[in-house]
Design a protein around this motif. Sequence first.
Motif, short mmCIF file in Angstrom:
data_model
loop_
_atom_site.label_atom_id
_atom_site.label_comp_id
_atom_site.label_asym_id
_atom_site.label_seq_id
_atom_site.Cartn_x
_atom_site.Cartn_y
_atom_site.Cartn_z
N HIS A 17 -14.64 61.21 13.96
CA HIS A 17 -15.03 61.33 12.55
C HIS A 17 -15.24 62.80 12.20
N HIS A 18 -15.91 63.54 13.05
CA HIS A 18 -16.15 64.96 12.82
C HIS A 18 -14.83 65.72 12.75
N ASN A 19 -13.91 65.42 13.65
CA ASN A 19 -12.61 66.09 13.65
C ASN A 19 -11.85 65.82 12.36
N ARG A 20 -11.92 64.58 11.87
CA ARG A 20 -11.25 64.27 10.61
C ARG A 20 -11.88 65.04 9.45
N GLN A 21 -13.20 65.20 9.47
CA GLN A 21 -13.88 65.96 8.42
C GLN A 21 -13.43 67.43 8.45
N VAL A 25 -11.44 69.41 5.42
CA VAL A 25 -11.92 70.66 4.82
C VAL A 25 -10.85 71.74 4.94
N THR A 26 -10.19 71.82 6.09
CA THR A 26 -9.13 72.80 6.29
C THR A 26 -7.98 72.56 5.31
N ALA A 27 -7.56 71.32 5.16
CA ALA A 27 -6.47 71.00 4.23
C ALA A 27 -6.89 71.31 2.79
N GLY A 28 -8.12 70.98 2.45
CA GLY A 28 -8.62 71.28 1.10
C GLY A 28 -8.65 72.77 0.81
N LEU A 29 -9.07 73.55 1.79
CA LEU A 29 -9.09 74.99 1.59
C LEU A 29 -7.69 75.57 1.47
N ALA A 51 -6.33 81.09 8.16
CA ALA A 51 -5.67 81.01 9.47
C ALA A 51 -6.70 80.87 10.59
N VAL A 52 -7.81 81.58 10.48
CA VAL A 52 -8.88 81.45 11.49
C VAL A 52 -9.46 80.04 11.47
N LEU A 53 -9.69 79.50 10.27
CA LEU A 53 -10.20 78.13 10.16
C LEU A 53 -9.20 77.12 10.73
N LEU A 54 -7.92 77.33 10.49
CA LEU A 54 -6.89 76.46 11.04
C LEU A 54 -6.90 76.50 12.56
N LEU A 55 -7.03 77.69 13.14
CA LEU A 55 -7.09 77.80 14.59
C LEU A 55 -8.33 77.10 15.15
N ALA A 56 -9.46 77.21 14.45
CA ALA A 56 -10.66 76.52 14.89
C ALA A 56 -10.46 75.00 14.84
#
Length: 65
Positions: A17-21, A25-29, A51-56
């Motif tokens: 569930h956390h991973n989906r959240q 958020v990443t897709a929304g950003l 890009a940093v958020l995507l890597l995280a």
Amino acid sequence: MARTARHPRTRPQAVAHHNRQVAAVTAGLLVVISVYSAALGANGWLWFGWAVLLLACVTLFAIRP
């Protein structure tokens, strides 16, 4: 003080569930940054931050299947 009822989840369900959240958020950003770039012009720092958020996000999915 009243106790709130929690949804009974196992640890793997909670992690999924956390991973989906995080992915949501990443897709929304990405959408927000794309619209901002189209309307006001590109900003390198926004794309770098995304890009940093995507890597995280990718790291979370790699570490916690």
